[in-house]
Design a protein around this motif. Structure first.
Motif, PDB file in Angstrom:
ATOM      1  N   VAL A   7       0.829  -1.199   0.000  1.00  0.00           N
ATOM      2  CA  VAL A   7       0.000   0.000   0.000  1.00  0.00           C
ATOM      3  C   VAL A   7       0.870   1.257   0.000  1.00  0.00           C
ATOM      4  N   VAL A   8       2.027   1.188   0.616  1.00  0.00           N
ATOM      5  CA  VAL A   8       2.958   2.325   0.577  1.00  0.00           C
ATOM      6  C   VAL A   8       3.491   2.514  -0.837  1.00  0.00           C
ATOM      7  N   ALA A   9       3.839   1.412  -1.474  1.00  0.00           N
ATOM      8  CA  ALA A   9       4.345   1.497  -2.845  1.00  0.00           C
ATOM      9  C   ALA A   9       3.282   2.050  -3.792  1.00  0.00           C
ATOM     10  N   ALA A  10       2.029   1.632  -3.578  1.00  0.00           N
ATOM     11  CA  ALA A  10       0.945   2.076  -4.452  1.00  0.00           C
ATOM     12  C   ALA A  10       0.524   3.509  -4.162  1.00  0.00           C
ATOM     13  N   GLY A  11       0.580   3.915  -2.898  1.00  0.00           N
ATOM     14  CA  GLY A  11       0.088   5.238  -2.511  1.00  0.00           C
ATOM     15  C   GLY A  11       1.108   6.333  -2.571  1.00  0.00           C
ATOM     16  N   GLY A  12       2.394   5.981  -2.535  1.00  0.00           N
ATOM     17  CA  GLY A  12       3.442   6.986  -2.625  1.00  0.00           C
ATOM     18  C   GLY A  12       3.332   8.055  -1.557  1.00  0.00           C
ATOM     19  N   ASN A  13       3.416   9.299  -1.985  1.00  0.00           N
ATOM     20  CA  ASN A  13       3.425  10.421  -1.042  1.00  0.00           C
ATOM     21  C   ASN A  13       2.094  10.656  -0.339  1.00  0.00           C
ATOM     22  N   ALA A  14       1.036   9.983  -0.783  1.00  0.00           N
ATOM     23  CA  ALA A  14      -0.265  10.177  -0.125  1.00  0.00           C
ATOM     24  C   ALA A  14      -0.340   9.459   1.214  1.00  0.00           C
ATOM     25  N   VAL A  15       0.522   8.454   1.432  1.00  0.00           N
ATOM     26  CA  VAL A  15       0.439   7.626   2.636  1.00  0.00           C
ATOM     27  C   VAL A  15       1.372   8.154   3.721  1.00  0.00           C
TER      28      VAL A  15
END
Length: 505
Positions: A104-112
């Motif tokens: 989810v960190v990889a998919a969300g990038g700076n949003a997470v």
């Protein structure tokens, strides 16, 4: 709030017993241990492929746009969005993907901002979907696991011995020594509180048919949050199922003056049942988050919180497995305060000094407990969060109850919590003990203050609670723990025993 064992900190107490692998990837900065203190002991959480686990994913900013990006990242990481709270930038998710955290960190990038599990045990209630009915209780879950391990079967609270269960009959106000201790009996000669004030009872559910509670219970604002942290307003969802704790707490706050049973601290205000305790007795972070945001969005003036958030009695800033859920709960409490809600919480039932944390052996309580080192960056949620009123417990003789937590600079005020007579399920009444019983006295006084000062902010209500409390000397010793501080502010009573008469006078 209803049920902690001898090592649980909050909830009701019995007469003799105290009432309360490989780690996956977790994003988000973990704070360093406070200066000159040891780091807390890690408690890795196993998230194997195929096992349904619950997570919170915190957005970097509490905006609808950022939250939508997090929701998309959850789905890309093979997760299901159970509940989204754009008001605070928190998404509750379920997933069987063992690498969900890193994905989810990889998919969300700076949003997470951060992501972490909310439990150390698998999800027992299943994954709710929009439109589905709440899952039926009875699946193998935490209660059966605890039974197999020989552990107490209720987490977050304590069982509480019932001394005096009886059907509603003649008025029993004369038995309520606790009301005299906080001068509520004198306050009632002036006012019973304003009907416009609404108190949320975040607990195990409130019995809507109880004759002393039905006149004041607002079913329109009542809700259950135990369906994976998703609000459930179906009829009966906010009723108690396995615990009378919430019904007991509600009576202390606002049992009606109606010629039967007892009288609450603020017998004319309204209450809402906000169910945050599941049938196994747990109050997981997603349940509490739902409760606080619901209170904020539905006009509640005060909430009472007689529990700690499971599965950790103390959630530590320097542990990346614990910090994300702690941050999500903090956001929910802060948002509720911003929306005008005063949060009152029980200090806990471990006879522990919250100002001097060293070790803890009761967490996590939904799997295998770890004898761990903790430090001042580890906190009991929600009672130690900013803005929350922390309440210790007193006896009939105004001593600190033997079970009560304490702490100089942590305890705000004290209130009666030993052998308190209040409403009980089945239309009955019972005496229960615990800081869970002390906290609703303060919630009731906060409701009286809001009645007398309808324009007051939460911070102003908290200031009045502290300033109006009756100072108590710091000379007694309970369970070998000396009182620390002065008469004005000490580790046992904080600013003193709460005073209802000053609130209305």
């Amino acid at each position: 709030m209803s049920h902690r064992s001898a090592h649980r900190r909050l909830g009701a107490l019995g007469a003799a017993a105290t009432c309360l692998l490989t780690a996956s990837f977790f994003a988000g900065p973990a704070a360093a241990a406070p200066l000159d203190e040891p780091a807390s002991t890690p408690v890795p959480v196993a998230t194997p492929d195929g096992v349904l686990m619950s997570y919170v994913v915190n957005a970097k900013a509490a905006t609808p746009g950022q939250t939508r990006l997090v929701e998309a990242a959850v789905r890309d990481a093979e997760g299901v969005v159970v509940q989204s709270w754009p008001q605070i930038g928190v998404v509750v998710a379920h997933s069987t993907n063992g690498s969900f955290g890193s994905d989810v960190v990889a998919a969300g990038g700076n949003a997470v901002h951060s992501v972490g599990t909310t439990r150390t045990a698998p999800v027992s209630e299943g994954t709710p979907e929009i439109g589905d009915a709440p899952p039926a209780p009875g699946s193998r879950g935490a209660a059966e696991y605890k039974k197999a391990q020989g552990q107490p079967q209720l987490g977050g609270f304590s069982p509480g011995e019932v001394f005096d269960v009886a059907p509603a009959a003649d008025p029993r106000e004369a038995e309520q020594w606790n009301m005299a201790q906080i001068n509520a009996d004198d306050a009632h000669a002036i006012t019973d509180g304003a009907r416009s004030v609404l108190v949320g009872v975040l607990d195990s559910g409130v019995e809507s048919t109880h004759p002393d509670l039905a006149p004041n219970l607002d079913l329109d604002t009542s809700v259950s949050c135990v369906d994976g942290g998703r609000p459930d307003t179906t009829p009966g969802a906010s009723e108690p199922t396995t615990s009378a704790h919430g019904t007991h707490v509600a009576g202390t706050i606002a049992a009606a003056r109606n010629g039967v049973g007892i009288v609450g601290v603020a017998p004319n205000v309204e209450i809402a049942s906000v169910k945050v305790v599941n049938d196994d007795g747990y109050i997981y972070p997603e349940y509490a988050i739902c409760g606080f945001v619901w209170a904020a969005e539905h006009g509640m003036d005060v909430t009472n919180n007689s529990y700690y958030v499971d599965p950790f009695e103390f959630w530590c800033d320097d542990q990346p497995e614990q910090a994300p859920a702690k941050e999500a709960v903090r956001r929910a409490v802060a948002y509720s305060e911003k929306k005008g809600v005063v949060s009152v919480a029980a200090a806990g039932n471990s006879a522990y000094d919250l100002a001097n944390k060293t070790t803890n052996a009761s967490s996590p309580n939904d799997s295998t407990a770890v004898d761990r080192v903790i430090n001042s960056g580890c906190h009991d949620l929600p009672t130690e969060l900013p803005g929350v009123v922390t309440v210790s417990s007193t006896t009939q003789t105004e001593q600190l109850s033997s079970f009560s937590n304490r702490g100089l600079g942590v305890i705000d005020v004290a209130a009666p919590g030993s052998s308190i007579l209040s409403t009980y399920t089945g239309g009955a009444y019972a005496r229960m003990s615990g800081t869970s019983m002390a906290s609703p006295h303060v919630a009731g006084v906060a409701a009286l203050l809001k009645s007398a000062h309808p324009e007051a902010t939460p911070a102003q209500i908290v200031t009045m609670l502290r300033e109006q409390a009756d100072d108590h000397e710091c000379t007694t010793t309970t369970r070998g723990a000396a009182c620390v501080g002065t008469t004005d502010d000490n580790s046992y009573y904080g600013e003193g025993i709460v005073d209802a008469l000053d609130a209305v006078g």
